[in-house]
Design a protein around this motif. Structure first.
Motif, mmCIF file in Angstrom:
data_model
loop_
_atom_site.group_PDB
_atom_site.id
_atom_site.type_symbol
_atom_site.label_atom_id
_atom_site.label_comp_id
_atom_site.label_asym_id
_atom_site.label_seq_id
_atom_site.Cartn_x
_atom_site.Cartn_y
_atom_site.Cartn_z
ATOM 1 N N ARG A 142 0.824 -1.205 0.000
ATOM 2 C CA ARG A 142 0.000 0.000 0.000
ATOM 3 C C ARG A 142 0.863 1.261 0.000
ATOM 4 O O ARG A 142 2.049 1.234 0.356
ATOM 5 N N ALA A 143 0.264 2.378 -0.420
ATOM 6 C CA ALA A 143 0.953 3.664 -0.424
ATOM 7 C C ALA A 143 1.144 4.159 1.011
ATOM 8 O O ALA A 143 0.512 3.675 1.954
ATOM 9 N N LYS A 144 2.010 5.128 1.169
ATOM 10 C CA LYS A 144 2.297 5.690 2.481
ATOM 11 C C LYS A 144 1.036 6.320 3.065
ATOM 12 O O LYS A 144 0.291 7.017 2.386
ATOM 13 N N GLU A 145 0.798 6.064 4.350
ATOM 14 C CA GLU A 145 -0.390 6.596 5.014
ATOM 15 C C GLU A 145 -0.205 8.058 5.399
ATOM 16 O O GLU A 145 0.910 8.498 5.697
ATOM 17 N N GLU A 146 -1.299 8.794 5.402
ATOM 18 C CA GLU A 146 -1.242 10.196 5.794
ATOM 19 C C GLU A 146 -0.801 10.355 7.240
ATOM 20 O O GLU A 146 -0.050 11.255 7.578
#
Length: 556
Positions: A142-146
């Motif tokens: 998954r992409a980096k989390e906020e």
């Protein structure tokens, strides 16, 4: 007519079984230290939260009892966390994976209690392990989390075993007679086709032990009487009213005379609402009574200040980036204080001593002089706040999240009721409106906080009046709901009156239904937007209700 038994000591058999089984689970679960070819992680945290509650409930309709029951329930919520506080099996959408719930034996049979806890803990470990493996896999793709905050905060464990709650003792015949009399009021009103009067009294002790060393027992008891009436206008619009009376025990509920008077007033108001005109959509000045204002703040503001709503890709995060910035007029401040038991003699439903994660309840100043200072925190950290402030709450069978307790709104710009009413008329006149609106009573509403939906709210008023600028008498109207977006609505508050009112209720959200309170003064808003409620298509009952004379003659 009701009295409580003397408080007992905490259930030492129950607490002892919880202690021993938790320690055994921490030693035994997982194989990391055994040299196994397929090692499984050991839990870094386990907690047992047990709700032991007894209650009575009875309901009446049109002067007759429809149900009368007593109950005793004991339920364990077992929480198992694998990994580390920085990242564990609850990460992201897997938060519920930590929790397993199971009924416990009601008696003090240590072996039976231990066996039930053992089974629930083993089941919980299996769920946690499955989820932890998924979390680790998902993090690789998954992409980096906020918000990369940890999944669990580090807190000092509390230890306080308060006396167990006294058992509810009810004079059944006397209370059944009282609620029969109250519900019988509606027989005078042929157009009210449904009513119920419900009495609930409960006595509960909540026990919490954790592998960190927490050991807490907290009692609570509440008595609540709810009166509901429904009718239907000729055009098909359904109308209802609710009156709720709450106290810390049965003997402190209002006297029968007061209950009868308020029920009669409610029934008369329902009859009047049937004949009231349907109001058109409106965008102009309005006053919300203290009770209506309290519901408004709970729905529009309070839910958006709950900590978990400030992290996660799906949350709208209405106020996340507005810390230390004004979000209300400077004359308003908002706190949440679950340590307060009453307000000017009125019991507050949102009171508790320890939250559902074993943390001491504490007052939190959310907004000071209009400026946002913090959020309502459980043990789920967010970027700006890493620790709990005692607001992790949940219904049995749900994972705790940051929730409201007693939301209290205070104002430094107050006027009398009469002055606030004149200000309403002046504001309507300035906007070239023939009237402003006065919302006397509001039912609960809903607040949309997810990112994929508009950040909007809707609350349903029950009693609304037009207040005319030309001096005509106020006019009761129906069929209106308040809609809007929170930031704009909250910026429209012009002034408040000089006294606060209380709303007690049950609030439902992702961590279940919990008791809450809100306290607020009446407030004048420069603009409030309303829309028409759904009309409905069903006709009122075609045949009039049977009269006592008809029944006596066998229906002829």
């Amino acid at each position: 007519m009701a009295k409580a038994a003397v408080s007992a000591k905490p259930d030492t058999v129950l607490v002892g079984a919880m202690d021993l089984e938790l320690a055994r689970a921490m030693r035994s679960l997982g194989t990391e230290a055994t040299g196994s070819k397929n090692p499984q992680p050991k839990p870094y945290f386990i907690s047992y939260a047990v709700s032991d509650s007894e209650g009575v409930s009875m309901n009446a309709q049109f002067g007759a009892i429809t149900s009368s029951n007593a109950s005793h329930r004991r339920t364990a919520d077992v929480q198992v966390r694998l990994g580390s506080p920085e990242q564990d099996n609850t990460h992201g959408d897997h938060r519920a994976s930590a929790l397993t719930s199971m009924p416990l034996p009601l008696g003090d049979d240590r072996e039976a209690i231990a066996r039930s806890l053992w089974f629930a803990t083993n089941r919980g470990y299996g769920r946690a392990l499955d989820s932890y493996l998924k979390v680790k896999t998902e993090q690789q793709v998954r992409a980096k989390e906020e918000d990369a905050s940890a999944d669990f905060s580090v807190e000092k464990p509390a230890t306080e075993l308060l006396p167990a709650a006294p058992r509810v003792q009810l004079e059944k015949a006397a209370w059944e007679a009282r609620i029969r009399e109250i519900s019988g009021v509606f027989k005078q009103f042929p157009d009210i086709f449904y009513n119920t009067v419900g009495l609930q009294a409960s006595s509960e002790t909540d026990y919490f032990v954790s592998s960190e060393g927490a050991k807490v027992a907290t009692p609570s008891h509440v008595a609540r009487l709810v009166v509901v009436g429904r009718t239907r206008a000729a055009d098909g619009m359904d109308l209802f009213r609710v009156e709720t009376f709450e106290a810390d025990e049965l003997g402190h509920l209002p006297p029968q005379k007061e209950l009868m008077e308020k029920t009669l007033a409610m029934a008369k108001n329902l009859e009047a609402l049937r004949e009231a005109p349907v109001t058109e959509p409106f965008n102009g000045p309005a006053i919300l009574s203290g009770r209506a204002s309290a519901v408004f703040f709970h729905e529009v503001l309070g839910h958006r200040l709950e900590g978990q709503r400030q992290r996660g890709d799906e949350e709208g995060q209405t106020f996340t980036k507005l810390l230390n910035k004004p979000i209300l007029p400077s004359f308003l401040s908002v706190a949440d204080d679950p340590t307060v038991t009453t307000f000017h003699g009125t019991p507050l439903s949102g009171h508790y001593s320890f939250d559902d994660e074993g943390q001491p309840a504490r007052k939190v100043d959310l907004i000071k002089d209009g400026v946002l200072e913090t959020f309502l925190m459980s043990r789920l950290p967010i970027a700006s706040f890493q620790t709990s402030n005692g607001h992790g709450r949940a219904e049995v069978g749900h994972m705790p999240t940051g929730r409201q307790g007693n939301l209290i709104v205070t104002s430094s710009k107050t006027v009398s009721d009469a002055e606030l009413r004149e200000m309403l008329k002046a504001e309507a006149k300035a906007q070239n409106k023939p009237y402003g609106l006065y919302f006397e009573d509001i039912s609960s509403g809903f607040a949309v906080t997810t990112r994929r939906s508009p950040q909007a709210f809707s609350v349903v008023p029950l009693v609304v009046y037009r207040v005319y600028v030309d001096g005509r008498p106020d006019e009761l109207v129906r069929g209106v709901s308040i809609v809007g977006t929170p930031q704009e609505a909250l910026s429209r508050i012009l002034a408040t009156d000089d006294k606060q009112d209380v709303f007690n209720g049950i609030c439902g959200a992702e961590s279940g239904s919990i008791p809450v309170s809100a306290v607020a003064p009446a407030m004048l808003m420069s603009k409030i937007e309303t829309q028409r409620q759904a009309q409905g298509t069903a006709r009122p009952p075609i045949v009039p209700p049977p009269s006592d004379r008809m029944i006596a003659k066998g229906g002829h």
